[in-house]
Scaffold this active site. Structure first.
Site, short mmCIF file in Angstrom:
data_model
loop_
_atom_site.label_atom_id
_atom_site.label_comp_id
_atom_site.label_asym_id
_atom_site.label_seq_id
_atom_site.Cartn_x
_atom_site.Cartn_y
_atom_site.Cartn_z
N LYS A 13 1.20 -1.57 -0.15
CA LYS A 13 -0.45 -0.20 0.59
C LYS A 13 0.27 1.45 -0.06
O LYS A 13 0.40 2.72 -0.13
CB LYS A 13 -1.24 0.07 0.76
N CYS A 14 1.96 1.26 0.51
CA CYS A 14 2.81 2.47 -0.03
C CYS A 14 3.77 2.48 -0.75
O CYS A 14 4.36 1.50 -1.35
CB CYS A 14 3.82 1.92 1.53
N GLY A 15 3.72 3.85 -1.37
CA GLY A 15 4.31 4.44 -2.77
C GLY A 15 5.61 3.99 -2.84
O GLY A 15 6.58 3.23 -3.67
#
Length: 146
Positions: A13-15
């Site tokens: 979920k983390c860019g």
């Protein structure tokens, strides 16, 4: 030097974590992916990662995470051992991505820091999700000062 696989402690979920994973793959490597939110490291593993990075425990914590404030973890009363226990109890407190390779262990924020851990050159251009070009069409770093 042994030829161990590259490992990434990843949050999909983390860019920054996604960009780091994509940079690893852009080098031609397929890393071992540990989604640490569902598969947190053991205490011994986390201690080993922190020691290998040669950073203070707090640097491995997501200090902007609301839980960090809720638990009052900025208070100096917490020992490193207690902070590690909090990260194991609440893996969301662990900063990401952490990458381990033959060339070292590092918290890869920003994602371009992973380039120092990759044995192979980039095989093509790479642009981060936000549009920032990191690797040009010749496979060279655009910002080599990182």
């Amino acid at each position: 030097m042994c030829n161990m696989p590259i490992t990434i402690y990843h949050n999909p979920k983390c860019g920054t974590s996604r960009n780091t994973l994509d940079l690893i793959r852009n080098s031609g490597a397929e890393p071992v992916i540990i989604e640490y939110l569902s598969q947190p490291p053991s205490k011994a593993e986390l201690q080993k990662l922190i020691a290998a990075m040669c950073v203070p425990v707090r640097e491995v914590m997501r200090q902007k995470e609301s839980l960090y404030a809720d638990l009052q973890l900025s208070d100096s009363k917490w020992s490193d051992d207690a902070l590690i226990d909090f990260m194991l109890l609440h893996p969301i407190l662990m900063n990401r991505p952490i990458v381990v390779s033959n060339l070292g262990t590092r918290l890869c924020r920003p994602s371009e820091l992973v380039l120092d851990l990759l044995p192979d050159p980039q095989v093509g251009a790479f642009t981060k999700e936000d549009g920032e070009v990191v690797i040009d069409a010749m496979g060279q770093r655009v910002h080599p000062s990182v």
